[in-house]
Enzyme design. Structure first.
Site, PDB file in Angstrom:
ATOM      1  CE  LYS A  13      62.514 -98.631  -0.059  1.00  0.00           C
ATOM      2  NZ  LYS A  13      61.563 -99.591   0.558  1.00  0.00           N
ATOM      3  NE  ARG A  87      57.487 -94.033  -0.187  1.00  0.00           N
ATOM      4  CZ  ARG A  87      58.389 -94.315   0.758  1.00  0.00           C
ATOM      5  NH1 ARG A  87      59.549 -93.735   0.764  1.00  0.00           N
ATOM      6  NH2 ARG A  87      58.117 -95.197   1.676  1.00  0.00           N
ATOM      7  NE  ARG A 126      61.478-101.193   9.467  1.00  0.00           N
ATOM      8  CZ  ARG A 126      61.242-100.616   8.292  1.00  0.00           C
ATOM      9  NH1 ARG A 126      62.141-100.662   7.332  1.00  0.00           N
ATOM     10  NH2 ARG A 126      60.099-100.029   8.070  1.00  0.00           N
ATOM     11  NE  ARG A 161      59.753 -96.595   9.862  1.00  0.00           N
ATOM     12  CZ  ARG A 161      59.914 -96.659   8.549  1.00  0.00           C
ATOM     13  NH1 ARG A 161      61.074 -96.996   8.036  1.00  0.00           N
ATOM     14  NH2 ARG A 161      58.911 -96.391   7.754  1.00  0.00           N
ATOM     15  NE  ARG A 172      55.327 -97.931   5.931  1.00  0.00           N
ATOM     16  CZ  ARG A 172      56.066 -98.625   6.789  1.00  0.00           C
ATOM     17  NH1 ARG A 172      55.523 -99.123   7.897  1.00  0.00           N
ATOM     18  NH2 ARG A 172      57.335 -98.818   6.549  1.00  0.00           N
TER      19      ARG A 172
HETATM   20  P1  ADP Z   1      63.194-100.922   3.685  1.00  0.00           P
HETATM   21  O1  ADP Z   1      64.283 -99.892   3.890  1.00  0.00           O
HETATM   22  O2  ADP Z   1      63.047-101.327   2.248  1.00  0.00           O
HETATM   23  O3  ADP Z   1      61.876-100.523   4.301  1.00  0.00           O
HETATM   24  P2  ADP Z   1      64.740-102.514   5.609  1.00  0.00           P
HETATM   25  O4  ADP Z   1      66.114-102.540   5.024  1.00  0.00           O
HETATM   26  O5  ADP Z   1      64.504-101.624   6.777  1.00  0.00           O
HETATM   27  O6  ADP Z   1      63.637-102.246   4.444  1.00  0.00           O
HETATM   28  O7  ADP Z   1      64.370-104.027   5.993  1.00  0.00           O
HETATM   29  C1  ADP Z   1      63.113-104.341   6.597  1.00  0.00           C
HETATM   30  C2  ADP Z   1      63.318-105.470   7.616  1.00  0.00           C
HETATM   31  O8  ADP Z   1      63.675-106.661   6.920  1.00  0.00           O
HETATM   32  C3  ADP Z   1      64.448-105.213   8.626  1.00  0.00           C
HETATM   33  O9  ADP Z   1      64.060-105.767   9.889  1.00  0.00           O
HETATM   34  C4  ADP Z   1      65.656-105.960   8.031  1.00  0.00           C
HETATM   35  O10 ADP Z   1      66.546-106.417   9.041  1.00  0.00           O
HETATM   36  C5  ADP Z   1      64.963-107.129   7.332  1.00  0.00           C
HETATM   37  N1  ADP Z   1      65.653-107.548   6.100  1.00  0.00           N
HETATM   38  C6  ADP Z   1      66.249-106.762   5.167  1.00  0.00           C
HETATM   39  N2  ADP Z   1      66.737-107.490   4.151  1.00  0.00           N
HETATM   40  C7  ADP Z   1      66.422-108.789   4.440  1.00  0.00           C
HETATM   41  C8  ADP Z   1      66.649-110.042   3.781  1.00  0.00           C
HETATM   42  N3  ADP Z   1      67.279-110.105   2.594  1.00  0.00           N
HETATM   43  N4  ADP Z   1      66.173-111.163   4.367  1.00  0.00           N
HETATM   44  C9  ADP Z   1      65.521-111.110   5.558  1.00  0.00           C
HETATM   45  N5  ADP Z   1      65.290-109.976   6.240  1.00  0.00           N
HETATM   46  C10 ADP Z   1      65.730-108.828   5.686  1.00  0.00           C
HETATM   47  P1  AMP Z   2      60.205 -94.977   4.619  1.00  0.00           P
HETATM   48  O1  AMP Z   2      61.168 -94.708   5.735  1.00  0.00           O
HETATM   49  O2  AMP Z   2      60.834 -94.908   3.254  1.00  0.00           O
HETATM   50  O3  AMP Z   2      59.427 -96.258   4.847  1.00  0.00           O
HETATM   51  O4  AMP Z   2      59.134 -93.792   4.647  1.00  0.00           O
HETATM   52  C1  AMP Z   2      58.327 -93.557   5.793  1.00  0.00           C
HETATM   53  C2  AMP Z   2      57.195 -92.583   5.441  1.00  0.00           C
HETATM   54  O5  AMP Z   2      57.739 -91.306   5.068  1.00  0.00           O
HETATM   55  C3  AMP Z   2      56.306 -92.989   4.251  1.00  0.00           C
HETATM   56  O6  AMP Z   2      55.261 -93.885   4.626  1.00  0.00           O
HETATM   57  C4  AMP Z   2      55.760 -91.610   3.829  1.00  0.00           C
HETATM   58  O7  AMP Z   2      54.751 -91.142   4.716  1.00  0.00           O
HETATM   59  C5  AMP Z   2      56.982 -90.699   4.009  1.00  0.00           C
HETATM   60  N1  AMP Z   2      57.847 -90.664   2.803  1.00  0.00           N
HETATM   61  C6  AMP Z   2      59.139 -91.101   2.710  1.00  0.00           C
HETATM   62  N2  AMP Z   2      59.630 -90.885   1.480  1.00  0.00           N
HETATM   63  C7  AMP Z   2      58.632 -90.295   0.765  1.00  0.00           C
HETATM   64  C8  AMP Z   2      58.510 -89.852  -0.580  1.00  0.00           C
HETATM   65  N3  AMP Z   2      59.534 -89.961  -1.445  1.00  0.00           N
HETATM   66  N4  AMP Z   2      57.326 -89.312  -0.977  1.00  0.00           N
HETATM   67  C9  AMP Z   2      56.308 -89.177  -0.111  1.00  0.00           C
HETATM   68  N5  AMP Z   2      56.331 -89.593   1.172  1.00  0.00           N
HETATM   69  C10 AMP Z   2      57.492 -90.150   1.617  1.00  0.00           C
END
Ligand code: ADP
Ligand code: AMP
Length: 215
Positions: A13, A87, A126, A161, A172
């Site tokens: 995302k 969420r 990541r 992270r 999660r």
């Molecule tokens: P989210 O925001 O949904 O948690 P991220 O955009 O941070 O996910 O992506 C999670 C990890 O996967 C990152 O290390 C990113 O570089 C990698 N990633 C994202 N999209 C792809 C893809 N289409 N193919 C392979 N790796 C990806």
């Molecule tokens: P994310 O960066 O989206 O992976 O979110 C990291 C963490 O933030 C999650 O595991 C939750 O603890 C909290 N969080 C983020 N967005 C929300 C949401 N919309 N509702 C509740 N908790 C959230």
């Protein structure tokens, strides 16, 4: 155009939202980023949510809805990308209400489908640039050897992270399936849902999203 990117942790995302910000002047509203900022700047709310986030559980609806409300009152640009929000069903109801109060509509909900095995691989690999938030991956997009971020052109720390570990990730994912996945049916019933394969390369996913936005 206002859209939701819906998907489990690691679905891509944030990666896709950054691309939409760069190419379409959209505004990314990531509640995860907002909560991490609150934690880092040491606000009262940040202190309260730190443990919940570290465990990989959801913070209260009240807190995240408050964060989104504040942002919607700011500028709009080419539209909002909701990333990691809503969420829960109460958050989805609240978003509908907030948008209608601002005279806005929700135009698309894009569900990014990625299987659990790939999510674990992605999340544990990541890292992000501490300066601009560009997302890297040890396997698919490694940090440049010279340590200079490809996006901001600066050499800052690359951060992993605290909740990107297997135990927090299990929680999660559980939270996602229990509390967030019902939103798929919620938006399907409103005829707003588009589901895409998020497993392919980043460029392919970008194209799938562009096709939906061009509708
Ligand atoms: P989210 O925001 O949904 O948690 P991220 O955009 O941070 O996910 O992506 C999670 C990890 O996967 C990152 O290390 C990113 O570089 C990698 N990633 C994202 N999209 C792809 C893809 N289409 N193919 C392979 N790796 C990806
Ligand atoms: P994310 O960066 O989206 O992976 O979110 C990291 C963490 O933030 C999650 O595991 C939750 O603890 C909290 N969080 C983020 N967005 C929300 C949401 N919309 N509702 C509740 N908790 C959230």
């Amino acid at each position: 155009m206002n859209i939701i990117l819906l998907g489990p942790p690691g679905a891509g995302k944030g990666t896709q939202a950054h691309h939409l910000v760069a190419t379409r002047d959209m505004i990314q509203l990531s509640t995860g980023d907002m909560l991490r900022e609150a934690k880092e700047s040491g606000t009262e709310m940040g202190k309260r949510v730190a443990d919940v986030m570290a465990r990989g559980e959801l913070v209260t609806d009240e807190i995240v809805i408050g964060l989104i409300r504040e942002k919607l009152e700011g500028g709009k640009g080419g539209g909002f990308i909701f990333d990691g929000f809503p969420r829960t069903l109460p958050q989805a109801d609240a978003l509908g209400q907030l948008l209608s109060e601002c005279g806005e509509t929700l135009d698309a909900v894009i569900e990014m489908q990625v299987d659990d095995e790939a999510l674990v691989d992605r999340i544990t690999a990541r890292s992000t640039c501490s300066n601009c938030g560009e997302v890297y991956n040890d396997n698919t997009k490694p940090i440049p050897a010279d340590g200079v971020c490809t996006k901001c052109g600066e050499a800052h720390e690359f951060i992993r992270r605290a909740d990107d570990n297997e135990e927090a990730l299990r929680n999660r994912l559980m939270e996602y399936y229990k509390k967030t996945s019902p939103l798929i049916g919620y938006y399907y019933a409103k005829d707003m849902l588009s589901s895409i394969n998020g497993l392919g390369p980043v460029d392919d996913v970008q194209r799938s999203i562009a096709a939906i936005l061009q509708g």
